[in-house]
Write a protein that holds these residues in place. Structure first.
Motif, short mmCIF file in Angstrom:
data_model
loop_
_atom_site.label_atom_id
_atom_site.label_comp_id
_atom_site.label_asym_id
_atom_site.label_seq_id
_atom_site.Cartn_x
_atom_site.Cartn_y
_atom_site.Cartn_z
N SER A 320 0.79 -1.34 -0.18
CA SER A 320 0.02 0.13 0.01
C SER A 320 0.82 1.25 0.19
O SER A 320 0.55 2.28 -0.76
CB SER A 320 -1.04 0.00 1.09
N LEU A 321 1.97 1.14 0.62
CA LEU A 321 2.91 2.41 0.85
C LEU A 321 3.74 2.58 -0.48
O LEU A 321 3.82 3.52 -1.16
CB LEU A 321 3.70 2.29 1.81
N ALA A 322 4.10 1.45 -1.31
CA ALA A 322 4.58 1.45 -2.46
C ALA A 322 3.73 2.01 -3.68
O ALA A 322 3.96 2.99 -4.41
CB ALA A 322 5.00 0.02 -3.09
N GLU A 323 2.25 1.68 -3.54
CA GLU A 323 1.48 2.51 -4.57
C GLU A 323 1.33 3.83 -4.17
O GLU A 323 0.88 4.38 -5.10
CB GLU A 323 0.04 1.41 -4.41
N GLU A 324 1.34 4.11 -2.97
CA GLU A 324 1.11 5.42 -2.63
C GLU A 324 2.00 6.49 -3.22
O GLU A 324 2.13 7.44 -3.59
CB GLU A 324 0.81 5.68 -1.06
N ILE A 325 3.20 5.90 -3.01
CA ILE A 325 4.41 6.53 -3.59
C ILE A 325 4.42 6.40 -5.19
O ILE A 325 4.61 7.92 -5.80
CB ILE A 325 5.84 5.89 -3.22
N LYS A 326 4.13 5.47 -5.80
CA LYS A 326 3.91 5.63 -7.23
C LYS A 326 2.70 6.78 -7.74
O LYS A 326 3.06 7.16 -8.56
CB LYS A 326 3.53 4.17 -7.80
N THR A 327 1.75 6.57 -7.05
CA THR A 327 0.74 7.68 -7.29
C THR A 327 0.94 8.92 -7.19
O THR A 327 0.66 10.00 -8.10
CB THR A 327 -0.68 7.36 -6.33
N ARG A 328 1.70 9.35 -6.21
CA ARG A 328 2.40 10.84 -5.87
C ARG A 328 3.22 10.98 -7.07
O ARG A 328 3.45 12.27 -7.41
CB ARG A 328 2.80 11.13 -4.75
N LEU A 329 4.14 10.10 -7.36
CA LEU A 329 5.26 10.47 -8.41
C LEU A 329 4.64 10.42 -9.89
O LEU A 329 5.01 11.46 -10.66
CB LEU A 329 6.12 9.29 -8.39
N GLY A 330 3.42 9.73 -9.84
CA GLY A 330 2.70 9.85 -11.30
C GLY A 330 1.97 11.30 -11.24
O GLY A 330 1.96 12.34 -12.38
N GLU A 331 1.58 11.94 -10.36
CA GLU A 331 1.05 13.15 -10.08
C GLU A 331 2.13 14.16 -10.24
O GLU A 331 1.61 15.15 -11.25
CB GLU A 331 0.32 13.49 -8.68
N MET A 332 3.24 14.20 -9.93
CA MET A 332 4.35 14.85 -9.95
C MET A 332 4.58 15.09 -11.58
O MET A 332 4.94 16.22 -12.23
CB MET A 332 5.42 14.64 -9.36
N VAL A 333 4.68 13.81 -12.02
CA VAL A 333 5.15 13.74 -13.63
C VAL A 333 3.80 14.61 -14.48
O VAL A 333 3.99 15.29 -15.29
CB VAL A 333 5.18 12.27 -14.07
N ARG A 334 2.55 14.44 -14.16
CA ARG A 334 1.71 15.16 -14.76
C ARG A 334 1.69 16.31 -14.60
O ARG A 334 1.27 17.25 -15.67
CB ARG A 334 0.51 14.36 -14.37
N ASN A 335 2.06 16.95 -13.47
CA ASN A 335 1.87 18.39 -13.26
C ASN A 335 3.11 18.96 -14.19
O ASN A 335 2.78 20.12 -14.68
CB ASN A 335 2.27 18.68 -11.87
#
Length: 340
Positions: A320-335
């Motif tokens: 669950s923590l690994a997924e949360e990190i991936k999600t936030r990194l994805g949001e950074m890339v999209r930004n």
């Protein structure tokens, strides 16, 4: 030397009282009580008298050019210039002697269990005093040495009252501003523990209305009032154990989790000298980096700490923590893609 030291500390306490917007226009008696409580832990007047405070006020006007005035209307003292503080006035040799005396006294207790948590702060004080002495002899030294400074965000004026409430086991009232909605609501709590984290102070308390332990940031408190109402602290609360699995100020009612991640060679060197948590340990070293493991609550502070290393840390457990990190990194890339 103790006489000089006490005088300097009284001046600092008086300065703080005169700058406290929540208790404006302190009287001579209130200044005396604040000084006696701050230096001796009592209020009965056996150590400091009113004439001592009169001499202190006179000395502050003479030595610091402090714009202290007396308001007949409010029957108390105030600074004519609300921005004035003696903290901005350079220390003279007598002041430095007093600070050196205090710093050396603190140094003796650095390894005592009670003060161990403040070891780094004591080292910093001693270093600062030593360099201040050298800087006085070589003024140009100030161009070569800079200390980390924290921006004051408020709330520190509540520390003495909250500590007193904790010691006396009495309820306190205050208004509290919500971080997101900016709404201000009244609170009634039983104070349990004061904790500093990243230059911010927090009160861990038993909220008597919510019927649970809650953490409040001091800078968002307003109109703090101590009551005389005795309250019973939760028997299950243990200050030592409360933050045992915390990274930062967050706790959880859930069980702590085993967090495992791989850090690059460079990141590993930082983590070895500045662990994310006291439970951190090395599991193994591989060609891809070092595998670390810790037992903690998964919190916002932990997530932000991991993200601060960018792509140099790869989380393996829990999923669950690994997924949360991936999600936030994805949001950074999209930004960043949106800005192109």
């Amino acid at each position: 030397m103790p006489h000089i030291k006490n005088t300097l500390f009284r001046h600092r306490i008086i300065d703080k009282c005169l700058r406290n917007p929540y208790k404006p226009f302190p009287s001579k008696q209130e200044l005396r009580v604040a000084c006696e409580e701050g230096l001796f832990g009592s209020e009965d007047g056996s150590n400091i008298c009113d004439s001592t405070i009169e001499k202190d006020l006179f000395a502050m006007r003479q030595e610091y050019d402090a714009p202290i005035r007396y308001s007949k209307l409010n029957k108390g003292y105030y600074y004519e210039d609300p921005e004035f503080t003696i903290n901005d006035v350079p220390l003279n040799e007598s002041d430095l002697d007093a600070v050196r005396f205090a710093a050396n006294t603190l140094l003796q207790f650095k390894d005592v269990e009670l003060f161990r948590e403040f070891g780094n702060a004591i080292d910093k004080i001693v270093d600062r005093v030593a360099l201040s002495t050298q800087a006085k002899q070589q003024p140009e030294l100030n161009e070569f040495v800079q200390f980390e400074t924290a921006v004051s965000i408020g709330g520190g004026e509540f520390l003495p009252d909250l500590l007193s409430a904790i010691q006396k086991s009495v309820a306190v009232y205050f208004d509290y501003e919500n971080f997101n909605s900016k709404t201000v609501k009244p609170r009634k709590v039983c104070p349990l523990l004061l904790k500093e984290y990243r230059n911010r102070w927090y009160l861990i308390s038993y909220d008597l209305v919510k019927d649970r332990i809650t953490t409040y940031a001091l800078e968002r408190m307003r109109k703090l009032e101590l009551s005389e109402e005795k309250v019973v602290k939760p028997h299950t609360f243990n200050p030592t154990d409360f933050f045992r699995y915390s990274v930062g100020i967050s706790t959880s009612e859930s069980a702590p989790e085993i967090v495992e991640f791989t850090a690059s060679e460079i990141a590993s060197k930082y983590l070895e000298t500045q662990p994310l948590h006291h439970s951190q340990q090395v599991v193994k070293s591989t060609q891809k980096g070092t595998v670390f493991q810790l037992e903690v609550f998964v919190s916002e502070e932990l997530i932000r700490s991991i993200l601060s290393f960018g792509g140099e840390i790869t989380v393996h457990q829990p999923p669950s923590l690994a997924e949360e990190i991936k999600t936030r990194l994805g949001e950074m890339v999209r930004n960043y893609r949106m800005k192109q």
